[in-house]
Scaffold this motif. Structure first.
Motif, PDB file in Angstrom:
ATOM      1  N   ALA A 185       1.169  -1.351   0.082  1.00 37.29           N
ATOM      2  CA  ALA A 185      -0.157   0.075   0.517  1.00 37.29           C
ATOM      3  C   ALA A 185       1.313   1.353  -0.044  1.00 37.29           C
ATOM      4  O   ALA A 185       0.739   2.202  -0.735  1.00 37.29           O
ATOM      5  CB  ALA A 185      -0.785  -0.173   1.388  1.00 37.29           C
ATOM      6  N   PHE A 186       2.181   1.404   0.556  1.00 36.76           N
ATOM      7  CA  PHE A 186       2.922   2.259   1.339  1.00 36.76           C
ATOM      8  C   PHE A 186       3.581   2.367  -0.452  1.00 36.76           C
ATOM      9  O   PHE A 186       3.831   3.546  -1.039  1.00 36.76           O
ATOM     10  CB  PHE A 186       3.867   2.185   2.036  1.00 36.76           C
ATOM     11  CG  PHE A 186       4.771   3.423   2.053  1.00 36.76           C
ATOM     12  CD1 PHE A 186       3.715   4.302   2.793  1.00 36.76           C
ATOM     13  CD2 PHE A 186       5.758   3.335   2.212  1.00 36.76           C
ATOM     14  CE1 PHE A 186       4.673   5.564   3.148  1.00 36.76           C
ATOM     15  CE2 PHE A 186       7.046   4.642   1.515  1.00 36.76           C
ATOM     16  CZ  PHE A 186       5.763   5.860   3.289  1.00 36.76           C
ATOM     17  N   ILE A 292     -13.172   8.662   8.399  1.00 33.64           N
ATOM     18  CA  ILE A 292     -13.409   9.428   7.294  1.00 33.64           C
ATOM     19  C   ILE A 292     -13.531  10.044   5.524  1.00 33.64           C
ATOM     20  O   ILE A 292     -13.882  10.147   4.885  1.00 33.64           O
ATOM     21  CB  ILE A 292     -12.538  10.998   7.603  1.00 33.64           C
ATOM     22  CG1 ILE A 292     -12.642  10.919   8.753  1.00 33.64           C
ATOM     23  CG2 ILE A 292     -12.256  11.932   6.906  1.00 33.64           C
ATOM     24  CD1 ILE A 292     -11.611  12.482   9.686  1.00 33.64           C
ATOM     25  N   ILE A 293     -12.360   8.965   5.169  1.00 38.11           N
ATOM     26  CA  ILE A 293     -11.890   8.146   4.268  1.00 38.11           C
ATOM     27  C   ILE A 293     -13.697   7.329   3.252  1.00 38.11           C
ATOM     28  O   ILE A 293     -13.594   7.726   2.052  1.00 38.11           O
ATOM     29  CB  ILE A 293     -10.426   7.473   3.975  1.00 38.11           C
ATOM     30  CG1 ILE A 293      -9.657   8.177   4.183  1.00 38.11           C
ATOM     31  CG2 ILE A 293     -10.334   7.527   2.407  1.00 38.11           C
ATOM     32  CD1 ILE A 293      -9.183  10.290   3.929  1.00 38.11           C
ATOM     33  N   LEU A 294     -12.721   6.624   4.256  1.00 33.32           N
ATOM     34  CA  LEU A 294     -14.489   5.346   3.846  1.00 33.32           C
ATOM     35  C   LEU A 294     -15.584   6.116   4.021  1.00 33.32           C
ATOM     36  O   LEU A 294     -16.625   5.629   3.018  1.00 33.32           O
ATOM     37  CB  LEU A 294     -14.881   4.732   4.954  1.00 33.32           C
ATOM     38  CG  LEU A 294     -14.474   3.547   5.612  1.00 33.32           C
ATOM     39  CD1 LEU A 294     -14.800   2.426   6.719  1.00 33.32           C
ATOM     40  CD2 LEU A 294     -14.248   2.256   3.462  1.00 33.32           C
ATOM     41  N   THR A 423      -6.054  10.847  -9.106  1.00 31.69           N
ATOM     42  CA  THR A 423      -5.258  11.654  -7.609  1.00 31.69           C
ATOM     43  C   THR A 423      -4.957  11.523  -5.841  1.00 31.69           C
ATOM     44  O   THR A 423      -4.686  10.232  -5.759  1.00 31.69           O
ATOM     45  CB  THR A 423      -3.964  12.868  -8.587  1.00 31.69           C
ATOM     46  OG1 THR A 423      -3.815  12.254  -9.645  1.00 31.69           O
ATOM     47  CG2 THR A 423      -2.884  12.368  -7.646  1.00 31.69           C
ATOM     48  N   PHE A 424      -6.000  12.075  -6.259  1.00 31.56           N
ATOM     49  CA  PHE A 424      -7.227  12.609  -4.655  1.00 31.56           C
ATOM     50  C   PHE A 424      -7.378  11.557  -4.455  1.00 31.56           C
ATOM     51  O   PHE A 424      -6.549  10.943  -2.907  1.00 31.56           O
ATOM     52  CB  PHE A 424      -7.724  14.072  -5.224  1.00 31.56           C
ATOM     53  CG  PHE A 424      -8.656  13.917  -3.425  1.00 31.56           C
ATOM     54  CD1 PHE A 424      -8.288  14.410  -2.479  1.00 31.56           C
ATOM     55  CD2 PHE A 424      -9.362  13.412  -3.318  1.00 31.56           C
ATOM     56  CE1 PHE A 424      -8.564  15.078  -1.509  1.00 31.56           C
ATOM     57  CE2 PHE A 424     -10.028  13.636  -1.841  1.00 31.56           C
ATOM     58  CZ  PHE A 424     -10.013  14.056  -1.063  1.00 31.56           C
ATOM     59  N   PHE A 425      -8.032  10.655  -5.100  1.00 31.67           N
ATOM     60  CA  PHE A 425      -8.497   9.771  -4.578  1.00 31.67           C
ATOM     61  C   PHE A 425      -7.998   8.438  -4.103  1.00 31.67           C
ATOM     62  O   PHE A 425      -7.933   7.416  -3.363  1.00 31.67           O
ATOM     63  CB  PHE A 425     -10.157   9.915  -4.872  1.00 31.67           C
ATOM     64  CG  PHE A 425     -11.364  10.320  -5.219  1.00 31.67           C
ATOM     65  CD1 PHE A 425     -11.709   9.653  -3.923  1.00 31.67           C
ATOM     66  CD2 PHE A 425     -11.428  11.125  -5.925  1.00 31.67           C
ATOM     67  CE1 PHE A 425     -12.930  11.011  -3.921  1.00 31.67           C
ATOM     68  CE2 PHE A 425     -12.130  11.483  -6.083  1.00 31.67           C
ATOM     69  CZ  PHE A 425     -13.784  11.402  -4.953  1.00 31.67           C
ATOM     70  N   ALA A 426      -6.634   8.215  -5.054  1.00 28.85           N
ATOM     71  CA  ALA A 426      -5.933   7.420  -4.956  1.00 28.85           C
ATOM     72  C   ALA A 426      -5.564   7.599  -3.713  1.00 28.85           C
ATOM     73  O   ALA A 426      -4.313   6.370  -2.695  1.00 28.85           O
ATOM     74  CB  ALA A 426      -4.699   7.269  -6.440  1.00 28.85           C
ATOM     75  N   MET A 432      -5.357   5.392   3.701  1.00 24.39           N
ATOM     76  CA  MET A 432      -6.519   5.123   4.927  1.00 24.39           C
ATOM     77  C   MET A 432      -6.304   3.434   4.773  1.00 24.39           C
ATOM     78  O   MET A 432      -6.548   2.938   5.529  1.00 24.39           O
ATOM     79  CB  MET A 432      -7.847   5.110   3.463  1.00 24.39           C
ATOM     80  CG  MET A 432      -9.182   3.737   4.877  1.00 24.39           C
ATOM     81  SD  MET A 432     -11.086   3.330   4.196  1.00 24.39           S
ATOM     82  CE  MET A 432     -10.286   2.411   3.301  1.00 24.39           C
ATOM     83  N   LEU A 433      -5.405   2.791   3.784  1.00 22.41           N
ATOM     84  CA  LEU A 433      -4.905   1.676   3.736  1.00 22.41           C
ATOM     85  C   LEU A 433      -3.742   1.243   5.195  1.00 22.41           C
ATOM     86  O   LEU A 433      -3.879   0.082   6.162  1.00 22.41           O
ATOM     87  CB  LEU A 433      -5.011   0.434   2.077  1.00 22.41           C
ATOM     88  CG  LEU A 433      -5.815   0.723   1.464  1.00 22.41           C
ATOM     89  CD1 LEU A 433      -5.162  -0.308   0.559  1.00 22.41           C
ATOM     90  CD2 LEU A 433      -7.096  -0.325   2.005  1.00 22.41           C
TER      91      LEU A 433
END
Length: 632
Positions: A185-186, A292-294, A423-426, A432-433
């Motif tokens: 994820a990183f 928040i992200i969910l 890009t923002f959502f990625a 979040m992960l």
């Protein structure tokens, strides 16, 4: 013996040898923290005599010290145990531990695979009668006895102390592969800081001739051999599995993933090196940020074309599935691994609570939040899968065939890449992960740290930072096999075999030891001392019968039908199943080994050895105003 001990005069009287001979062990609670131990000829009452212990005015039972007495007293220093700065720190830590990556990918997949909305029925039943009672039991044990997963057994049933060592080994195995998933994820997070995400096109050096970008403006036909750019980025750039032939030829180590993992362990170390005072502050970010992200991703997913198709596929009930045994097995396994008893974490976290903290309320709140998070995550995932099906002009079942991490790193990543503001959502998705995984890692390592520090306080009590450093280095070195080009195969093997059956066995024995050996009556009395009221018949029945049967049912189902592993195009050979079971057995083997060791070193006849080994050997201190009293 029943005289209330409420004033400092009581303590001074005790120092003269009056009260001590009747009341056993008394301990001051202020910073001086001196333990007054009677040194006479009386001994601690046996397990069967606990109920006859004298009752003090506030309902706590006082029993005599097991230390032999010769008329003199010894003064021993007793340091106060660290506690959470605030109650919310504890709640966020437990929620952060329970809500992890599995809530995002495992629950939605298992739900739609096992009957959609109909699956919620066995899931809820298994939660009520299996998962939540075990969750509550561990919180109560940890809070009352205030010890980690190893030394707590001296106060419950010493012969089962091997459970604590098994838990530590299991936690180390998990740390060796779980953090590698966060390293993936990183890597994605770092790769997301570009104007065009690298998994959106087929013009990259790692792409093959089968790469097909059906989101492009050109008319592209999707064939049987087509591979999406997101899948090739995951398999050929991040994992590089094409450079490995399987578990018998893992290939070299990926230096990019190694650096990512090194940074993750650095963050973990500086978050937990000082104890719950620091980790309790870090979880304010790592436990709340995912919600928040969910919410953002849920709103975004609900506005995508075709989202309704995914939701319908997610929740459409298939009532015939309820007649299949495997659906109930999956429901039991999901709620168990989601709430996470048996990893020593709940014992460790609860041991830093104040004695009268309402752990019953905590258990209900945190387990409910965990289950609701899993349910909502399903909407976040399946609204996007519905959008993918709409774009591909395929059925949702074809899009949703990816399982495990692939669901996040291939399917969801591809959907994000083709959204506006991709890009923002990625960036926020992979952040979040990371946060979901980090607080679970904090918790797993804290279970080991608390267990070892409580068991060996004279060795590591003043050297926590050094011990945590050594532990993180060991976990990092243990992760090297998962950082190879075939590391994904190792991760899958550890996840399926090395931890699952072992943890189920550990918690089954834990439930049996507490309910049948320590005694359900004694355990309920302990809860009453903390909360003021004893658990009702529902909890007693669950702890004595239903929860152990629940665990036995899941364990036997797993062992009778071991999963046939397949990852990408690689079918795991039979010998890998044997290796997996050997790794799992290497942890739980400590339980029978310690039982034999205990019986050998205990003096007396076989009957006397067994009785001594199942009788608590160390008293539990319970607070009484400014005094801590020794009770079992």
């Amino acid at each position: 013996e029943t005289e209330p001990l409420t004033s400092k005069k009581d303590v001074s009287d005790c120092s003269k040898g009056d009260d001590c001979k009747e009341n056993g062990l008394l301990v001051r609670n202020p910073k001086s923290a001196l333990r007054l131990v009677e040194d006479g000829n009386k001994v601690h009452p046996s397990q069967g005599d606990k109920g006859e212990a004298a009752q003090i005015s506030n309902g706590y039972s006082a029993v005599q010290s097991s230390v032999p007495c010769n008329g003199e007293q010894q003064l021993m220093e007793l340091e106060d145990r660290e506690t959470w700065s605030k109650k919310i720190d504890f709640l966020l830590s437990v929620i952060g531990y329970a809500v992890d990556l599995g809530n995002v990918w495992r629950f939605p997949y298992i739900c739609y695979q096992n009957g959609g909305g109909a699956f919620l029925i066995p899931y809820t039943i298994m939660a009520i009668f299996g998962g939540i009672p075990l969750f509550y039991m561990e919180l109560a044990l940890g809070q009352y006895h205030r010890n980690g997963c190893i030394s707590i057994w001296r106060k419950i049933c010493p012969i089962f102390k091997g459970i604590g060592f098994a838990i530590c080994i299991i936690d180390l195995y998990i740390a060796s592969y779980y953090n590698t998933i966060m390293a993936w994820a990183f890597y994605y997070l770092i790769s997301s800081f570009t104007a065009e995400l690298p998994w959106t096109s087929c013009t990259n050096p790692w792409n093959t001739g089968n790469c097909t970008n059906y989101f492009s403006k050109d008319n592209v036909s999707w064939s049987l051999h087509s591979i999406s750019p997101a899948e090739e980025f995951y398999t050929r750039q991040v994992l590089q599995v094409h450079r490995s032939n399987g578990l018998d030829d893992l290939g070299g180590i990926s230096w990019q993933l190694t650096l990512c993992l090194l940074l993750i362990f650095t963050i973990v170390y500086f978050s937990i090196w000082k104890g719950v005072k620091t980790s309790g502050k870090v979880v304010w970010v790592t436990a709340t940020f995912p919600y928040i992200i969910l919410f953002i991703l849920l709103v975004r997913g609900a506005t995508l074309p075709g989202a309704w198709r995914g939701v319908l596929y997610y929740l459409k009930p298939d009532w015939q599935k309820l007649l299949a045994t495997e659906v109930w097995v999956d429901a039991a396994a999901q709620i168990f691994f989601s709430l996470g008893p048996g990893f020593g974490v709940l014992l460790a976290y609860a041991s830093y609570n104040k004695f009268h903290n309402n752990c019953y309320q905590d258990a209900l709140v945190t387990s409910t939040v965990n289950c609701l998070t899993s349910f909502v995550s399903g909407f976040v995932i399946f609204t996007v899968l519905g959008y993918m099906a709409e774009m591909r002009n395929e059925d949702v079942s074809e899009v949703a065939k990816d399982t495990g991490p692939s669901l996040l790193f291939i399917t969801y990543a591809e959907a994000i890449a083709n959204m506006p503001a991709s890009t923002f959502f990625a960036i926020i998705f992979f952040l979040m992960l990371l946060t979901l995984g980090l607080d679970s890692t904090f918790a797993g390592l804290e279970g080991v740290i608390t267990g070892v520090l409580d068991e060996f306080p004279h060795v590591w009590g003043k050297r926590r930072e050094l011990f945590v450093l050594g532990l993180t280095i060991v976990c990092f070195l243990g992760s090297l096999a998962t950082l190879t080009f075939g590391g994904a195969y190792v991760v899958k093997l550890f996840e399926e075999y090395a931890t699952g059956p072992a943890v189920l066995t550990v918690v089954f024995l834990e439930a049996v030891a507490v309910s049948w050996f320590y005694g359900i009556t004694q355990f309920c009395n302990d809860v009453k001392e903390m909360l003021g009221s004893a658990p009702g018949w529902y909890w007693r029945v669950c702890w004595v019968a239903i929860s152990p049967l629940f665990l036995l049912f899941v364990t036997c189902s797993f062992l009778s039908h071991p999963p046939e592993l397949r990852l990408f195009d690689y079918d795991y050979p039979y010998w890998t199943t044997v290796v997996g079971y050997c790794i799992g057995t290497s942890s739980i083997i400590f339980i029978p080994i310690y039982m034999v060791y205990r019986l050998v070193v205990t003096p007396g006849t076989l009957k006397e050895r067994i009785l001594k080994s199942i009788t608590p050997e160390t008293a539990t201190e319970i607070p009484f105003g400014d005094i801590r009293m020794n009770a079992v």
